[in-house]
Write a protein that holds these residues in place. Structure first.
Motif, PDB file in Angstrom:
ATOM      1  N   SER A   1      -4.603   6.105  -2.933  1.00  0.00           N
ATOM      2  CA  SER A   1      -3.765   6.284  -4.120  1.00  0.00           C
ATOM      3  C   SER A   1      -4.596   6.194  -5.397  1.00  0.00           C
ATOM      4  CB  SER A   1      -2.669   5.217  -4.109  1.00  0.00           C
ATOM      5  OG  SER A   1      -1.995   5.204  -5.328  1.00  0.00           O
ATOM      6  N   THR A   2      -5.420   5.151  -5.456  1.00  0.00           N
ATOM      7  CA  THR A   2      -6.296   5.000  -6.618  1.00  0.00           C
ATOM      8  C   THR A   2      -7.195   6.218  -6.782  1.00  0.00           C
ATOM      9  OG1 THR A   2      -6.305   2.601  -6.289  1.00  0.00           O
ATOM     10  CG2 THR A   2      -8.025   3.518  -7.697  1.00  0.00           C
ATOM     11  N   ASP A   3      -7.729   6.675  -5.674  1.00  0.00           N
ATOM     12  CA  ASP A   3      -8.581   7.865  -5.691  1.00  0.00           C
ATOM     13  C   ASP A   3      -7.826   9.068  -6.264  1.00  0.00           C
ATOM     14  OD1 ASP A   3     -10.862   9.652  -4.674  1.00  0.00           O
ATOM     15  OD2 ASP A   3      -9.129  10.468  -3.621  1.00  0.00           O
ATOM     16  N   ALA A   4      -6.575   9.189  -5.902  1.00  0.00           N
ATOM     17  CA  ALA A   4      -5.783  10.322  -6.400  1.00  0.00           C
ATOM     18  C   ALA A   4      -5.614  10.250  -7.917  1.00  0.00           C
ATOM     19  CB  ALA A   4      -4.418  10.342  -5.719  1.00  0.00           C
TER      20      ALA A   4
ATOM     21  N   SER B   1       4.120   5.702   5.527  1.00  0.00           N
ATOM     22  CA  SER B   1       3.823   6.788   6.466  1.00  0.00           C
ATOM     23  C   SER B   1       2.836   6.339   7.537  1.00  0.00           C
ATOM     24  CB  SER B   1       3.260   7.980   5.702  1.00  0.00           C
ATOM     25  OG  SER B   1       1.896   7.806   5.453  1.00  0.00           O
ATOM     26  N   GLY B   2       2.519   5.048   7.562  1.00  0.00           N
ATOM     27  CA  GLY B   2       1.729   4.533   8.672  1.00  0.00           C
ATOM     28  C   GLY B   2       0.313   4.132   8.334  1.00  0.00           C
ATOM     29  N   LEU B   3      -0.077   4.338   7.089  1.00  0.00           N
ATOM     30  CA  LEU B   3      -1.428   3.965   6.686  1.00  0.00           C
ATOM     31  C   LEU B   3      -1.494   2.459   6.412  1.00  0.00           C
ATOM     32  CD1 LEU B   3      -3.581   6.158   6.445  1.00  0.00           C
ATOM     33  CD2 LEU B   3      -3.357   5.995   3.954  1.00  0.00           C
ATOM     34  N   GLY B   4      -2.626   1.851   6.673  1.00  0.00           N
ATOM     35  CA  GLY B   4      -2.805   0.440   6.326  1.00  0.00           C
ATOM     36  C   GLY B   4      -2.728   0.238   4.831  1.00  0.00           C
ATOM     37  N   ALA B   5      -2.301  -0.956   4.447  1.00  0.00           N
ATOM     38  CA  ALA B   5      -2.092  -1.222   3.025  1.00  0.00           C
ATOM     39  C   ALA B   5      -3.369  -0.974   2.217  1.00  0.00           C
ATOM     40  CB  ALA B   5      -1.624  -2.660   2.826  1.00  0.00           C
ATOM     41  N   ARG B   6      -4.485  -1.425   2.768  1.00  0.00           N
ATOM     42  CA  ARG B   6      -5.746  -1.290   2.057  1.00  0.00           C
ATOM     43  C   ARG B   6      -6.123   0.185   1.899  1.00  0.00           C
ATOM     44  NH1 ARG B   6      -8.567  -5.661   2.616  1.00  0.00           N
ATOM     45  NH2 ARG B   6     -10.464  -5.995   1.371  1.00  0.00           N
ATOM     46  N   ALA B   7      -6.032   0.930   2.946  1.00  0.00           N
ATOM     47  CA  ALA B   7      -6.380   2.346   2.894  1.00  0.00           C
ATOM     48  C   ALA B   7      -5.423   3.112   1.982  1.00  0.00           C
ATOM     49  CB  ALA B   7      -6.356   2.952   4.302  1.00  0.00           C
ATOM     50  N   ALA B   8      -4.161   2.728   2.031  1.00  0.00           N
ATOM     51  CA  ALA B   8      -3.160   3.402   1.194  1.00  0.00           C
ATOM     52  C   ALA B   8      -3.479   3.197  -0.283  1.00  0.00           C
ATOM     53  CB  ALA B   8      -1.765   2.868   1.513  1.00  0.00           C
ATOM     54  N   ARG B   9      -3.767   1.955  -0.617  1.00  0.00           N
ATOM     55  CA  ARG B   9      -4.114   1.646  -2.010  1.00  0.00           C
ATOM     56  C   ARG B   9      -5.368   2.417  -2.426  1.00  0.00           C
ATOM     57  NH1 ARG B   9      -2.112  -0.277  -6.640  1.00  0.00           N
ATOM     58  NH2 ARG B   9      -0.708  -1.406  -5.241  1.00  0.00           N
TER      59      ARG B   9
ATOM     60  N   TYR C   1       1.669   1.903 -16.832  1.00  0.00           N
ATOM     61  CA  TYR C   1       1.838   3.295 -16.422  1.00  0.00           C
ATOM     62  C   TYR C   1       1.055   3.578 -15.143  1.00  0.00           C
ATOM     63  CZ  TYR C   1       0.833   8.381 -16.696  1.00  0.00           C
ATOM     64  OH  TYR C   1       0.656   9.713 -16.430  1.00  0.00           O
ATOM     65  N   PHE C   2      -0.232   3.243 -15.156  1.00  0.00           N
ATOM     66  CA  PHE C   2      -1.058   3.534 -13.988  1.00  0.00           C
ATOM     67  C   PHE C   2      -0.715   2.628 -12.813  1.00  0.00           C
ATOM     68  CE2 PHE C   2      -3.966   5.473 -17.208  1.00  0.00           C
ATOM     69  CZ  PHE C   2      -3.984   6.746 -16.648  1.00  0.00           C
ATOM     70  N   LYS C   3      -0.355   1.389 -13.095  1.00  0.00           N
ATOM     71  CA  LYS C   3      -0.043   0.463 -12.008  1.00  0.00           C
ATOM     72  C   LYS C   3       1.220   0.906 -11.260  1.00  0.00           C
ATOM     73  CE  LYS C   3       0.609  -4.407 -10.796  1.00  0.00           C
ATOM     74  NZ  LYS C   3       1.340  -3.932  -9.625  1.00  0.00           N
ATOM     75  N   ARG C   4       2.223   1.317 -12.017  1.00  0.00           N
ATOM     76  CA  ARG C   4       3.472   1.717 -11.360  1.00  0.00           C
ATOM     77  C   ARG C   4       3.289   2.995 -10.564  1.00  0.00           C
ATOM     78  NH1 ARG C   4       6.063   1.968 -15.958  1.00  0.00           N
ATOM     79  NH2 ARG C   4       7.588   3.401 -15.115  1.00  0.00           N
ATOM     80  N   TRP C   5       2.474   3.910 -11.072  1.00  0.00           N
ATOM     81  CA  TRP C   5       2.159   5.133 -10.339  1.00  0.00           C
ATOM     82  C   TRP C   5       1.426   4.761  -9.050  1.00  0.00           C
ATOM     83  CZ3 TRP C   5      -0.281  10.005 -13.094  1.00  0.00           C
ATOM     84  CH2 TRP C   5      -0.242  11.086 -12.214  1.00  0.00           C
TER      85      TRP C   5
ATOM     86  N   ALA D   1       3.732   3.024  -6.493  1.00  0.00           N
ATOM     87  CA  ALA D   1       4.686   3.940  -5.866  1.00  0.00           C
ATOM     88  C   ALA D   1       3.990   4.829  -4.841  1.00  0.00           C
ATOM     89  CB  ALA D   1       5.368   4.797  -6.934  1.00  0.00           C
ATOM     90  N   LEU D   2       2.818   5.315  -5.213  1.00  0.00           N
ATOM     91  CA  LEU D   2       2.108   6.228  -4.311  1.00  0.00           C
ATOM     92  C   LEU D   2       1.542   5.493  -3.104  1.00  0.00           C
ATOM     93  CD1 LEU D   2       1.029   9.020  -3.647  1.00  0.00           C
ATOM     94  CD2 LEU D   2      -0.874   8.616  -5.229  1.00  0.00           C
ATOM     95  N   SER D   3       0.969   4.327  -3.316  1.00  0.00           N
ATOM     96  CA  SER D   3       0.347   3.644  -2.189  1.00  0.00           C
ATOM     97  C   SER D   3       1.413   3.131  -1.217  1.00  0.00           C
ATOM     98  CB  SER D   3      -0.572   2.517  -2.671  1.00  0.00           C
ATOM     99  OG  SER D   3       0.172   1.434  -3.151  1.00  0.00           O
ATOM    100  N   ARG D   4       2.590   2.790  -1.737  1.00  0.00           N
ATOM    101  CA  ARG D   4       3.648   2.348  -0.823  1.00  0.00           C
ATOM    102  C   ARG D   4       4.184   3.502   0.024  1.00  0.00           C
ATOM    103  NH1 ARG D   4       6.093  -1.718  -5.198  1.00  0.00           N
ATOM    104  NH2 ARG D   4       4.542  -3.341  -4.839  1.00  0.00           N
ATOM    105  N   LEU D   5       4.245   4.664  -0.600  1.00  0.00           N
ATOM    106  CA  LEU D   5       4.635   5.850   0.183  1.00  0.00           C
ATOM    107  C   LEU D   5       3.666   6.050   1.348  1.00  0.00           C
ATOM    108  CD1 LEU D   5       6.269   8.714   0.311  1.00  0.00           C
ATOM    109  CD2 LEU D   5       4.159   9.571  -0.693  1.00  0.00           C
TER     110      LEU D   5
END
Lengths: 188, 188
Positions: free
Chosen positions: B149-152, B138-146, B123-127, B130-134
């Motif tokens: 997302s986790t923070d959210a 939008s231009g964020l680096g993969a690491r920052a995006a992840r 459940y949490f992994k798929r969320w 999905a969020l970090s890929r969005l």
DNA sequence: GACTCTCTGTACCGATCGGTACAGTCTCCG
DNA sequence: CGGAGACTGTACCGATCGGTACAGAGAGTC
């Protein structure tokens, strides 16, 4: 009186781990008996009011630990940077870098919340007050200080949940470093 | 066949509220029976494997709701701002602005986590994916995006805990607005 | 109207729940 | 050494646990 208080003091941490691992309703007398090595006779000798008293005293002990090691330093410190760092360090140690769960949080989410509502509320309120006042003293407006403080507490709780759900303690460590950064950021 | 599937579908939300309120171990058959108005006969007709099956199906139903209403829109959106806003709105509605607790989080914290480890993790992994890929799109680096997302996710979970502990739904609303802001902030 | 199949309530199962009773053991103190 | 009081294990209590058995009720089909 053989060792009336000292035995009790050694007992509470053991009880705490049982409640942490199984919640209030899940912590059965036989689980407690097994974890402590004590029969019901001894358990009810120390805690005549049974399970509820055990949980109440465990919560009080946890509260006491945070009071001494986290809240009080926050209140007496004049150096926000050092105080926040000490808090983060203390929290990381207490929660074993995310491998240990917060009993107060566990109870807050469960049906037993009502039974311990006052203790649960108090624990977070005193933490929140101590932290937000430190931030205020460091020049932040009262509203912003309260907001950052609440954000810090909730981030810690959420990190414990997610770290356990994803079985990844790194989430907790990273969240703590974020908390530290947001707490000490310059005013908006 | 009178109403085999439809009755079951109406059952799951009721079951969900019982598990939410009492946790897995605290949700007794009699509590479930009372909440649904069904005797054990009917309950075991729908769920031959008992409590564990009920919880598994409830988790699957919740997962399905989030898949449709939260994860899928996140995956298909090209507009991060709109997608994040929609996610926040959906989360706020689902958790009734902090008055409702997250069953997946409750289970993650409890002893029943091991029993449902895969579902909780998923459940949490798929969320998170999905969020970090969005965010990446939008231009964020993969690491920052992840990281964002986790923070959210963790902020949402923590806000549910703290809002309940302090009995203050405003904490949840405020946390959601913070999440939105941090998610959409310009890259560092 | 007889048959089938889904659904239901009730009675019951052994196990375990939280809690009590109590006889004993141990240790300290006089 | 003898009593007091802190501690402990065991047996037991009624209630409730999750789960099973089963006889029906009800609706749909032929």
């Amino acid at each position: 009186m053989a060792k009336p208080v000292s035995g009790r003091a050694e007992l509470l941490p053991l009880l705490g781990e049982v409640f942490r691992a199984h919640g209030y309703e899940g912590a059965t007398l036989s689980l407690i008996s097994e974890a402590t090595g004590l029969g019901k006779g001894s358990l009810y000798h120390f805690f005549p009011d049974g399970k509820q008293q055990m949980a109440t005293e465990v919560l009080a002990e946890i509260d006491g630990w945070f009071e001494v090691n986290i809240f009080a330093p926050l209140r007496s410190s004049g150096d926000p940077e050092a105080a926040v760092a000490a808090m983060i360090e203390g929290v990381d140690r207490y929660f074993r870098s995310g491998r240990r769960v917060c009993l107060v949080g566990v109870i807050a989410l469960g049906a037993s919340r009502d039974m311990f509502a006052v203790q649960v509320h108090d624990y977070f309120k005193r933490w929140n007050d101590a932290l937000s006042r430190l931030l205020s003293r460091s020049g932040l407006g009262a509203r912003a200080a309260r907001q950052r403080s609440t954000d810090a507490l909730l981030t810690i709780q959420g990190a414990l949940v997610l770290a356990r759900a994803l079985d990844d303690p790194a989430i907790f460590r990273r969240a703590l470093s974020d908390v530290s950064e947001r707490l000490l950021a310059p005013p908006d």
